[in-house]
Scaffold this active site. Sequence first.
Site, PDB file in Angstrom:
ATOM      1  N   ASP A  86       0.864  -1.174   0.000  1.00  8.02           N
ATOM      2  CA  ASP A  86       0.000   0.000   0.000  1.00  8.02           C
ATOM      3  C   ASP A  86       0.906   1.231   0.000  1.00  8.02           C
ATOM      4  O   ASP A  86       2.100   1.127   0.283  1.00  8.02           O
ATOM      5  CB  ASP A  86      -0.891  -0.006   1.259  1.00  8.02           C
ATOM      6  CG  ASP A  86      -1.774   1.230   1.358  1.00  8.02           C
ATOM      7  OD1 ASP A  86      -2.358   1.640   0.343  1.00  8.02           O
ATOM      8  OD2 ASP A  86      -1.870   1.810   2.463  1.00  8.02           O
ATOM      9  N   SER A  87       0.314   2.387  -0.268  1.00 11.33           N
ATOM     10  CA  SER A  87       1.064   3.646  -0.160  1.00 11.33           C
ATOM     11  C   SER A  87       1.573   3.841   1.265  1.00 11.33           C
ATOM     12  O   SER A  87       2.450   4.668   1.499  1.00 11.33           O
ATOM     13  CB  SER A  87       0.151   4.816  -0.518  1.00 11.33           C
ATOM     14  OG  SER A  87      -0.928   4.876   0.398  1.00 11.33           O
ATOM     15  N   CYS A 145      -4.260  -1.131  -2.159  1.00 15.44           N
ATOM     16  CA  CYS A 145      -4.359   0.326  -2.255  1.00 15.44           C
ATOM     17  C   CYS A 145      -5.243   0.658  -3.446  1.00 15.44           C
ATOM     18  O   CYS A 145      -4.935   0.274  -4.581  1.00 15.44           O
ATOM     19  CB  CYS A 145      -2.950   0.904  -2.460  1.00 15.44           C
ATOM     20  SG  CYS A 145      -2.909   2.687  -2.712  1.00 15.44           S
ATOM     21  N   GLU A 205      -1.800   7.424   8.905  1.00 19.78           N
ATOM     22  CA  GLU A 205      -0.339   7.224   8.832  1.00 19.78           C
ATOM     23  C   GLU A 205       0.328   7.585  10.162  1.00 19.78           C
ATOM     24  O   GLU A 205       1.340   7.018  10.531  1.00 19.78           O
ATOM     25  CB  GLU A 205       0.269   8.077   7.706  1.00 19.78           C
ATOM     26  CG  GLU A 205       0.056   7.510   6.317  1.00 19.78           C
ATOM     27  CD  GLU A 205       0.751   6.165   6.099  1.00 19.78           C
ATOM     28  OE1 GLU A 205       1.948   6.066   6.374  1.00 19.78           O
ATOM     29  OE2 GLU A 205       0.068   5.215   5.663  1.00 19.78           O
ATOM     30  N   CYS A 257     -10.953   3.424   0.434  1.00 24.19           N
ATOM     31  CA  CYS A 257      -9.518   3.610   0.655  1.00 24.19           C
ATOM     32  C   CYS A 257      -9.144   2.690   1.806  1.00 24.19           C
ATOM     33  O   CYS A 257      -9.867   2.639   2.812  1.00 24.19           O
ATOM     34  CB  CYS A 257      -9.225   5.067   1.027  1.00 24.19           C
ATOM     35  SG  CYS A 257      -7.554   5.342   1.653  1.00 24.19           S
ATOM     36  N   HIS A 259      -6.996   2.780   4.036  1.00 21.84           N
ATOM     37  CA  HIS A 259      -6.676   3.396   5.333  1.00 21.84           C
ATOM     38  C   HIS A 259      -7.935   3.564   6.206  1.00 21.84           C
ATOM     39  O   HIS A 259      -7.862   3.548   7.427  1.00 21.84           O
ATOM     40  CB  HIS A 259      -6.055   4.788   5.141  1.00 21.84           C
ATOM     41  CG  HIS A 259      -4.601   4.772   4.776  1.00 21.84           C
ATOM     42  ND1 HIS A 259      -4.152   4.375   3.545  1.00 21.84           N
ATOM     43  CD2 HIS A 259      -3.493   5.121   5.492  1.00 21.84           C
ATOM     44  CE1 HIS A 259      -2.828   4.482   3.500  1.00 21.84           C
ATOM     45  NE2 HIS A 259      -2.402   4.932   4.674  1.00 21.84           N
TER      46      HIS A 259
END
Length: 271
Positions: free
Chosen positions: A14-15, A77, A155, A187, A189
Amino acid sequence: MTDKNAANPIGVFDSGVGGLSVLREIHKLLPHENLLYVADSAHAPYGDKSKEFVLERSTAIVDFFVSHQVKAVVVACNTATGAAVKELRPTINQTIIAMEPAVKPAAERTQTGIIGVLATSRTLSSNNFQILFARFADQVKIITQACPGLVEQVERGDLSSDKTRALIVQYVQPLVAQNVDIIVLGCTHYPFLVSLIQEIVGSSIAVIDSGAAIARELKSRLEKAEILAGPHHPGPVRFWSSDGNGQAKQVISQLWGADVEVDIMPERVLA
Ligand code: DGL
Protein backbone atom coordinates in the site's frame (compact mmCIF):
# COMPACT_ATOMS: atom_id res chain seq x y z
CA MET A 1 -1.23 -29.11 -2.82
CA THR A 2 1.59 -30.50 -4.81
CA ASP A 3 2.74 -27.37 -6.59
CA LYS A 4 6.15 -26.25 -5.38
CA ASN A 5 4.99 -22.62 -5.37
CA ALA A 6 2.56 -23.26 -2.54
CA ALA A 7 5.18 -22.45 0.10
CA ASN A 8 6.18 -19.18 -1.57
CA PRO A 9 5.10 -15.88 0.00
CA ILE A 10 2.37 -13.43 -0.98
CA GLY A 11 3.36 -9.76 -1.32
CA VAL A 12 0.89 -7.14 -0.12
CA PHE A 13 1.55 -3.40 -0.47
CA ASP A 14 0.00 0.00 0.00
CA SER A 15 1.06 3.65 -0.16
CA GLY A 16 1.42 3.27 3.60
CA VAL A 17 -0.12 1.48 6.55
CA GLY A 18 -3.68 1.34 5.19
CA GLY A 19 -3.19 -1.97 3.42
CA LEU A 20 -2.80 -3.56 6.86
CA SER A 21 -6.61 -3.52 6.94
CA VAL A 22 -6.51 -5.91 3.96
CA LEU A 23 -3.54 -7.86 5.30
CA ARG A 24 -5.41 -8.66 8.54
CA GLU A 25 -8.31 -10.12 6.54
CA ILE A 26 -5.89 -12.21 4.47
CA HIS A 27 -4.11 -13.42 7.62
CA LYS A 28 -7.44 -14.29 9.23
CA LEU A 29 -8.69 -16.27 6.22
CA LEU A 30 -5.32 -17.78 5.21
CA PRO A 31 -3.36 -18.18 8.45
CA HIS A 32 -0.84 -20.56 6.88
CA GLU A 33 0.32 -18.20 4.17
CA ASN A 34 3.70 -16.56 4.36
CA LEU A 35 2.91 -12.83 3.99
CA LEU A 36 5.22 -9.93 3.08
CA TYR A 37 3.88 -6.41 3.63
CA VAL A 38 5.36 -3.19 2.26
CA ALA A 39 4.18 0.20 3.54
CA ASP A 40 5.46 2.91 1.21
CA SER A 41 4.87 5.46 3.96
CA ALA A 42 7.74 7.75 2.88
CA HIS A 43 5.67 8.44 -0.24
CA ALA A 44 2.14 8.45 1.21
CA PRO A 45 -0.32 9.65 0.27
CA TYR A 46 -0.24 8.43 -3.33
CA GLY A 47 -3.46 10.37 -3.84
CA ASP A 48 -1.70 13.67 -4.46
CA LYS A 49 1.10 12.23 -6.65
CA SER A 50 1.08 11.82 -10.43
CA LYS A 51 -0.03 8.59 -12.08
CA GLU A 52 3.55 8.13 -13.36
CA PHE A 53 4.96 8.41 -9.85
CA VAL A 54 2.49 5.88 -8.41
CA LEU A 55 3.25 3.50 -11.29
CA GLU A 56 7.00 3.88 -10.68
CA ARG A 57 6.64 3.18 -6.95
CA SER A 58 4.31 0.24 -7.54
CA THR A 59 6.71 -1.25 -10.10
CA ALA A 60 9.67 -0.93 -7.70
CA ILE A 61 7.71 -2.64 -4.90
CA VAL A 62 6.44 -5.42 -7.15
CA ASP A 63 10.04 -6.01 -8.35
CA PHE A 64 11.05 -6.28 -4.68
CA PHE A 65 8.34 -8.90 -4.14
CA VAL A 66 9.39 -10.81 -7.25
CA SER A 67 12.97 -10.89 -5.89
CA HIS A 68 11.44 -12.61 -2.84
CA GLN A 69 9.83 -15.22 -5.13
CA VAL A 70 6.25 -14.30 -4.31
CA LYS A 71 3.49 -16.45 -5.81
CA ALA A 72 0.96 -13.59 -5.77
CA VAL A 73 0.78 -9.82 -5.24
CA VAL A 74 -2.09 -7.98 -3.57
CA VAL A 75 -2.31 -4.28 -4.39
CA ALA A 76 -3.93 -3.26 -1.09
CA CYS A 77 -4.36 0.33 -2.26
CA ASN A 78 -7.25 1.70 -4.28
CA THR A 79 -5.13 4.58 -5.56
CA ALA A 80 -2.36 2.29 -6.86
CA THR A 81 -5.02 -0.01 -8.34
CA GLY A 82 -6.42 2.88 -10.36
CA ALA A 83 -3.02 4.24 -11.35
CA ALA A 84 -0.87 1.17 -11.93
CA VAL A 85 -2.51 -2.27 -12.05
CA LYS A 86 -3.35 -2.30 -15.74
CA GLU A 87 0.30 -1.57 -16.57
CA LEU A 88 1.67 -4.00 -13.92
CA ARG A 89 -0.32 -7.08 -14.97
CA PRO A 90 1.55 -7.85 -18.19
CA THR A 91 4.96 -7.37 -16.52
CA ILE A 92 4.84 -10.37 -14.12
CA ASN A 93 3.66 -13.98 -14.23
CA GLN A 94 2.33 -13.98 -10.68
CA THR A 95 -1.34 -13.51 -9.84
CA ILE A 96 -2.18 -9.87 -9.07
CA ILE A 97 -5.20 -9.10 -6.90
CA ALA A 98 -6.36 -5.49 -6.91
CA MET A 99 -8.81 -3.44 -4.89
CA GLU A 100 -12.36 -2.56 -5.87
CA PRO A 101 -14.50 -0.40 -3.57
CA ALA A 102 -17.48 -2.41 -2.25
CA VAL A 103 -20.04 -0.67 -4.49
CA LYS A 104 -21.60 -3.94 -5.71
CA PRO A 105 -22.54 -5.29 -2.23
CA ALA A 106 -23.70 -1.80 -1.27
CA ALA A 107 -25.92 -1.58 -4.36
CA GLU A 108 -27.44 -4.96 -3.47
CA ARG A 109 -28.11 -4.02 0.17
CA THR A 110 -29.26 -0.41 0.05
CA GLN A 111 -32.86 0.33 1.05
CA THR A 112 -32.82 4.05 0.25
CA GLY A 113 -31.19 3.44 -3.14
CA ILE A 114 -28.51 5.97 -2.22
CA ILE A 115 -24.97 4.96 -1.28
CA GLY A 116 -21.96 7.02 -0.32
CA VAL A 117 -18.33 6.35 -1.23
CA LEU A 118 -15.40 7.84 0.69
CA ALA A 119 -12.09 7.64 -1.18
CA THR A 120 -9.10 9.68 -2.28
CA SER A 121 -9.69 12.11 -5.13
CA ARG A 122 -7.27 10.13 -7.35
CA THR A 123 -9.34 6.97 -6.84
CA LEU A 124 -12.61 8.77 -7.52
CA SER A 125 -11.29 10.25 -10.76
CA SER A 126 -9.64 6.99 -11.92
CA ASN A 127 -10.88 5.13 -14.94
CA ASN A 128 -11.52 1.98 -12.87
CA PHE A 129 -13.82 3.85 -10.53
CA GLN A 130 -15.64 5.62 -13.36
CA ILE A 131 -16.35 2.20 -14.94
CA LEU A 132 -17.53 0.77 -11.61
CA PHE A 133 -19.69 3.83 -11.04
CA ALA A 134 -21.26 3.54 -14.51
CA ARG A 135 -22.03 -0.16 -13.93
CA PHE A 136 -24.36 0.67 -11.04
CA ALA A 137 -25.51 4.15 -12.07
CA ASP A 138 -28.97 3.09 -13.23
CA GLN A 139 -29.49 0.90 -10.15
CA VAL A 140 -28.47 3.26 -7.33
CA LYS A 141 -27.51 6.84 -6.72
CA ILE A 142 -23.83 7.03 -5.74
CA ILE A 143 -22.58 10.05 -3.85
CA THR A 144 -18.80 10.31 -3.74
CA GLN A 145 -16.71 12.25 -1.28
CA ALA A 146 -12.95 12.81 -1.44
CA CYS A 147 -11.31 12.93 1.99
CA PRO A 148 -8.03 14.90 1.89
CA GLY A 149 -6.05 14.61 5.11
CA LEU A 150 -7.58 11.36 6.35
CA VAL A 151 -4.81 9.08 5.03
CA GLU A 152 -2.25 11.27 6.86
CA GLN A 153 -4.14 10.89 10.15
CA VAL A 154 -4.01 7.08 9.87
CA GLU A 155 -0.34 7.22 8.83
CA ARG A 156 0.31 8.96 12.19
CA GLY A 157 -1.72 6.33 14.03
CA ASP A 158 -4.13 9.10 15.00
CA LEU A 159 -7.49 7.31 14.95
CA SER A 160 -9.44 9.37 17.45
CA SER A 161 -8.17 12.95 17.97
CA ASP A 162 -10.37 16.03 17.60
CA LYS A 163 -8.72 16.71 14.24
CA THR A 164 -9.51 13.24 12.90
CA ARG A 165 -13.09 13.51 14.19
CA ALA A 166 -13.54 16.96 12.62
CA LEU A 167 -12.33 15.70 9.23
CA ILE A 168 -14.73 12.76 9.34
CA VAL A 169 -17.66 14.96 10.37
CA GLN A 170 -16.88 17.26 7.45
CA TYR A 171 -16.73 14.37 4.96
CA VAL A 172 -19.72 12.32 6.08
CA GLN A 173 -22.12 15.22 6.60
CA PRO A 174 -22.96 15.65 2.88
CA LEU A 175 -23.59 11.91 2.61
CA VAL A 176 -25.87 11.78 5.65
CA ALA A 177 -27.73 14.86 4.42
CA GLN A 178 -28.46 13.07 1.14
CA ASN A 179 -29.97 10.06 2.87
CA VAL A 180 -27.36 7.38 2.16
CA ASP A 181 -27.90 4.18 4.13
CA ILE A 182 -24.54 2.61 3.27
CA ILE A 183 -21.10 4.20 3.22
CA VAL A 184 -18.41 2.39 1.25
CA LEU A 185 -14.84 2.90 2.45
CA GLY A 186 -12.96 3.15 -0.85
CA CYS A 187 -9.52 3.61 0.66
CA THR A 188 -7.75 0.92 2.65
CA HIS A 189 -6.68 3.40 5.33
CA TYR A 190 -10.27 4.19 6.31
CA PRO A 191 -11.26 0.83 7.90
CA PHE A 192 -8.99 1.83 10.79
CA LEU A 193 -11.41 4.72 11.38
CA VAL A 194 -14.56 2.61 11.11
CA SER A 195 -15.51 2.86 14.82
CA LEU A 196 -15.29 6.63 14.75
CA ILE A 197 -17.11 6.89 11.40
CA GLN A 198 -19.85 4.55 12.67
CA GLU A 199 -20.20 6.55 15.89
CA ILE A 200 -20.53 9.79 13.91
CA VAL A 201 -23.05 8.56 11.31
CA GLY A 202 -25.10 6.47 13.74
CA SER A 203 -26.27 2.87 13.58
CA SER A 204 -28.84 3.36 10.81
CA ILE A 205 -26.05 3.73 8.26
CA ALA A 206 -23.88 0.68 7.46
CA VAL A 207 -20.17 1.30 6.90
CA ILE A 208 -18.50 -1.35 4.73
CA ASP A 209 -15.17 -2.07 3.06
CA SER A 210 -13.78 -4.69 0.70
CA GLY A 211 -10.90 -6.19 2.76
CA ALA A 212 -12.64 -9.51 3.47
CA ALA A 213 -13.81 -9.82 -0.16
CA ILE A 214 -10.24 -9.28 -1.39
CA ALA A 215 -9.03 -12.04 0.97
CA ARG A 216 -11.72 -14.41 -0.40
CA GLU A 217 -10.78 -13.54 -3.97
CA LEU A 218 -7.11 -14.25 -3.19
CA LYS A 219 -8.02 -17.60 -1.63
CA SER A 220 -10.09 -18.62 -4.62
CA ARG A 221 -7.33 -17.64 -7.11
CA LEU A 222 -4.70 -19.58 -5.11
CA GLU A 223 -7.02 -22.58 -4.89
CA LYS A 224 -7.63 -22.54 -8.64
CA ALA A 225 -3.90 -22.33 -9.31
CA GLU A 226 -3.34 -25.08 -6.70
CA ILE A 227 -0.82 -22.97 -4.81
CA LEU A 228 -2.65 -22.51 -1.51
CA ALA A 229 -0.24 -23.08 1.41
CA GLY A 230 -0.92 -26.33 3.23
CA PRO A 231 -1.53 -26.50 6.99
CA HIS A 232 2.09 -27.52 7.55
CA HIS A 233 3.25 -24.02 6.59
CA PRO A 234 3.86 -21.65 9.51
CA GLY A 235 2.38 -18.48 8.00
CA PRO A 236 4.90 -15.85 9.12
CA VAL A 237 4.23 -12.17 8.39
CA ARG A 238 7.11 -9.76 7.60
CA PHE A 239 6.86 -6.00 7.40
CA TRP A 240 8.87 -3.39 5.51
CA SER A 241 8.47 0.37 5.37
CA SER A 242 10.10 3.08 3.26
CA ASP A 243 9.78 5.45 6.24
CA GLY A 244 13.09 5.40 8.09
CA ASN A 245 12.23 8.02 10.71
CA GLY A 246 11.26 5.55 13.39
CA GLN A 247 7.48 5.95 13.40
CA ALA A 248 6.89 2.94 11.15
CA LYS A 249 7.42 0.26 13.78
CA GLN A 250 5.19 2.03 16.27
CA VAL A 251 2.29 2.71 13.90
CA ILE A 252 2.42 -0.70 12.19
CA SER A 253 2.47 -2.42 15.60
CA GLN A 254 -0.47 -0.27 16.74
CA LEU A 255 -2.58 -1.05 13.68
CA TRP A 256 -1.56 -4.72 13.49
CA GLY A 257 -2.40 -5.13 17.17
CA ALA A 258 0.92 -6.73 18.14
CA ASP A 259 4.50 -5.62 18.58
CA VAL A 260 6.18 -6.43 15.25
CA GLU A 261 9.59 -5.89 13.67
CA VAL A 262 9.61 -3.53 10.68
CA ASP A 263 12.55 -3.46 8.27
CA ILE A 264 13.45 -0.43 6.22
CA MET A 265 13.17 -1.02 2.48
CA PRO A 266 16.46 -1.70 0.69
CA GLU A 267 18.06 1.38 -0.90
CA ARG A 268 17.12 0.43 -4.50
CA VAL A 269 13.41 0.41 -3.62
CA LEU A 270 13.52 3.55 -1.46
CA ALA A 271 14.13 6.27 -4.02
N1 DGL B 1 -4.65 3.19 1.13
C1 DGL B 1 -4.65 3.95 -0.08
C2 DGL B 1 -5.91 3.66 -0.90
O1 DGL B 1 -6.55 2.66 -0.68
C3 DGL B 1 -4.40 5.37 0.26
C4 DGL B 1 -4.25 6.23 -0.91
C5 DGL B 1 -3.22 7.27 -0.85
O2 DGL B 1 -2.11 7.05 -0.38
O3 DGL B 1 -3.54 8.36 -1.33
O4 DGL B 1 -6.28 4.36 -1.79
